[in-house]
Design a protein around this motif. Structure first.
Motif, PDB file in Angstrom:
ATOM      1  N   GLN A 181       0.872  -0.844   0.270  1.00 28.87           N
ATOM      2  CA  GLN A 181      -0.053   0.271  -0.477  1.00 28.87           C
ATOM      3  C   GLN A 181       1.244   1.579  -0.158  1.00 28.87           C
ATOM      4  OE1 GLN A 181      -3.243  -0.337  -0.183  1.00 28.87           O
ATOM      5  NE2 GLN A 181      -2.880  -2.911  -0.875  1.00 28.87           N
ATOM      6  N   GLU A 182       2.026   1.197   0.533  1.00 26.18           N
ATOM      7  CA  GLU A 182       2.785   2.675   0.644  1.00 26.18           C
ATOM      8  C   GLU A 182       3.597   2.183  -1.038  1.00 26.18           C
ATOM      9  OE1 GLU A 182       6.550   2.093   3.546  1.00 26.18           O
ATOM     10  OE2 GLU A 182       5.510   0.916   4.623  1.00 26.18           O
ATOM     11  N   HIS A 183       3.497   1.830  -1.487  1.00 26.25           N
ATOM     12  CA  HIS A 183       3.631   1.476  -2.917  1.00 26.25           C
ATOM     13  C   HIS A 183       2.557   2.641  -3.542  1.00 26.25           C
ATOM     14  CE1 HIS A 183       7.373  -1.265  -2.719  1.00 26.25           C
ATOM     15  NE2 HIS A 183       7.441  -0.281  -1.770  1.00 26.25           N
ATOM     16  N   ARG A 184       1.545   2.562  -3.607  1.00 28.72           N
ATOM     17  CA  ARG A 184      -0.052   2.641  -4.386  1.00 28.72           C
ATOM     18  C   ARG A 184       0.248   4.762  -3.789  1.00 28.72           C
ATOM     19  NH1 ARG A 184      -4.732  -0.944  -3.335  1.00 28.72           N
ATOM     20  NH2 ARG A 184      -5.722   1.186  -4.669  1.00 28.72           N
ATOM     21  N   ILE A 185      -0.250   4.370  -1.947  1.00 31.25           N
ATOM     22  CA  ILE A 185       0.106   5.810  -1.697  1.00 31.25           C
ATOM     23  C   ILE A 185       0.802   7.042  -1.872  1.00 31.25           C
ATOM     24  CG2 ILE A 185      -2.317   5.241  -0.108  1.00 31.25           C
ATOM     25  CD1 ILE A 185      -0.240   5.787   2.291  1.00 31.25           C
ATOM     26  N   PHE A 186       2.043   6.595  -2.124  1.00 33.69           N
ATOM     27  CA  PHE A 186       3.068   7.151  -2.060  1.00 33.69           C
ATOM     28  C   PHE A 186       3.200   8.595  -3.150  1.00 33.69           C
ATOM     29  CE2 PHE A 186       8.132   7.539  -0.034  1.00 33.69           C
ATOM     30  CZ  PHE A 186       8.160   9.020   0.213  1.00 33.69           C
ATOM     31  N   PRO A 187       3.532   7.187  -4.392  1.00 36.81           N
ATOM     32  CA  PRO A 187       3.346   8.353  -5.495  1.00 36.81           C
ATOM     33  C   PRO A 187       2.267   9.110  -5.730  1.00 36.81           C
ATOM     34  CG  PRO A 187       3.671   5.705  -5.757  1.00 36.81           C
ATOM     35  CD  PRO A 187       3.099   5.704  -4.341  1.00 36.81           C
ATOM     36  N   GLN A 188       1.002   8.582  -5.073  1.00 39.82           N
ATOM     37  CA  GLN A 188      -0.455   9.421  -5.217  1.00 39.82           C
ATOM     38  C   GLN A 188       0.009  10.967  -4.701  1.00 39.82           C
ATOM     39  OE1 GLN A 188      -4.300   8.533  -6.193  1.00 39.82           O
ATOM     40  NE2 GLN A 188      -2.994  11.076  -6.948  1.00 39.82           N
TER      41      GLN A 188
END
Ligand code: GRF
Length: 224
Positions: A181-188
């Protein structure tokens, strides 16, 4: 050559500098995401950080500055800021940068410094978040991207993602679920920042125009 018409020029693309200390999986997620910004440099306080190779593979400039070469935290932070500022970034992104920063450093980048933390803040600031979540028996855990303020892991929250904690979870299994989930929300979060859709206002609160979904929910445990 015709000079560009400055008035009609779209906003210049934002520039970011990313700080790391380790393997750099979040850095990789950011670089893979084709963000609307220039990644000017990746800086590590550890020469053997795996993330440095990831940066190089993407053609991003790297710098190493070891905290061990400085007498104290303030001296290191001053030297680090001097390197960062040569790149003139709009934002400084902490992607697994395992250093506590001095107030002076944080103030220098006020509203321009963001961090990813592996818990649903304000729960579990600091280290060993997954172990502590399991010890406390929480049923929902997650990760947070937030602006950095002097109080460790307490700055205004930009985005969070939640995951269920399963009965037989180990810290490693839970960490892996959170990391996805980190890899989803960080770019967002970085996208929103660079597009000017989120910022920290003068009173230290979030000002945002991001999409929201009232029906989003995670119930844990949940029967099938
Ligand atoms: C991540 O869990 C991040 O939340 C925390 O440090 C870890 C860094 O992992 N701040 P990686 O180097 O991005 O793989």
């Amino acid at each position: 050559m015709k000079k560009p018409d400055v008035k009609n020029k779209p906003d210049a693309m934002k520039k970011i500098v990313i700080l790391i200390s380790g393997r750099g999986s979040n850095l990789g997620a950011l670089l893979e995401s084709t963000l609307p910004c220039e990644v000017a440099a990746v800086i590590s306080n550890k020469a053997d950080a795996g993330g440095l190779e990831i940066a190089t593979a993407y053609g991003v400039a790297t710098r190493v500055i070891s905290h061990k070469d400085y007498a104290d935290r303030a001296a290191f932070d001053t030297a680090l800021a001097a390197i960062i500022d040569t790149f003139q970034p709009d934002f400084v992104v902490l992607a697994g940068f395992m250093r506590i920063l001095t107030d002076d450093f944080v103030h220098h980048y006020a509203g321009r410094l963001v961090n990813i933390h592996p818990s649903l803040l304000p729960s579990f600031p600091g280290v060993n978040t997954h172990e502590r979540a399991l010890e406390e028996g929480v049923k929902i855990h997650g990760c947070t991207v937030h602006f950095v303020t002097p109080k460790l892991d307490h700055g205004p929250i930009i985005i969070q993602a939640a995951v269920p904690v399963l009965r037989h979870d180990t810290p490693q299994a839970l960490a892996a679920r959170v990391l996805q989930q980190e890899h989803r929300i960080f770019p967002q979060a970085i996208r929103w920042l660079c597009e000017g859709r989120v910022r920290m206002d003068a009173s230290g609160r979030i000002a945002a125009s991001c999409d929201e979904l009232a029906s989003a929910s995670l119930i844990s445990p949940q029967s099938a």
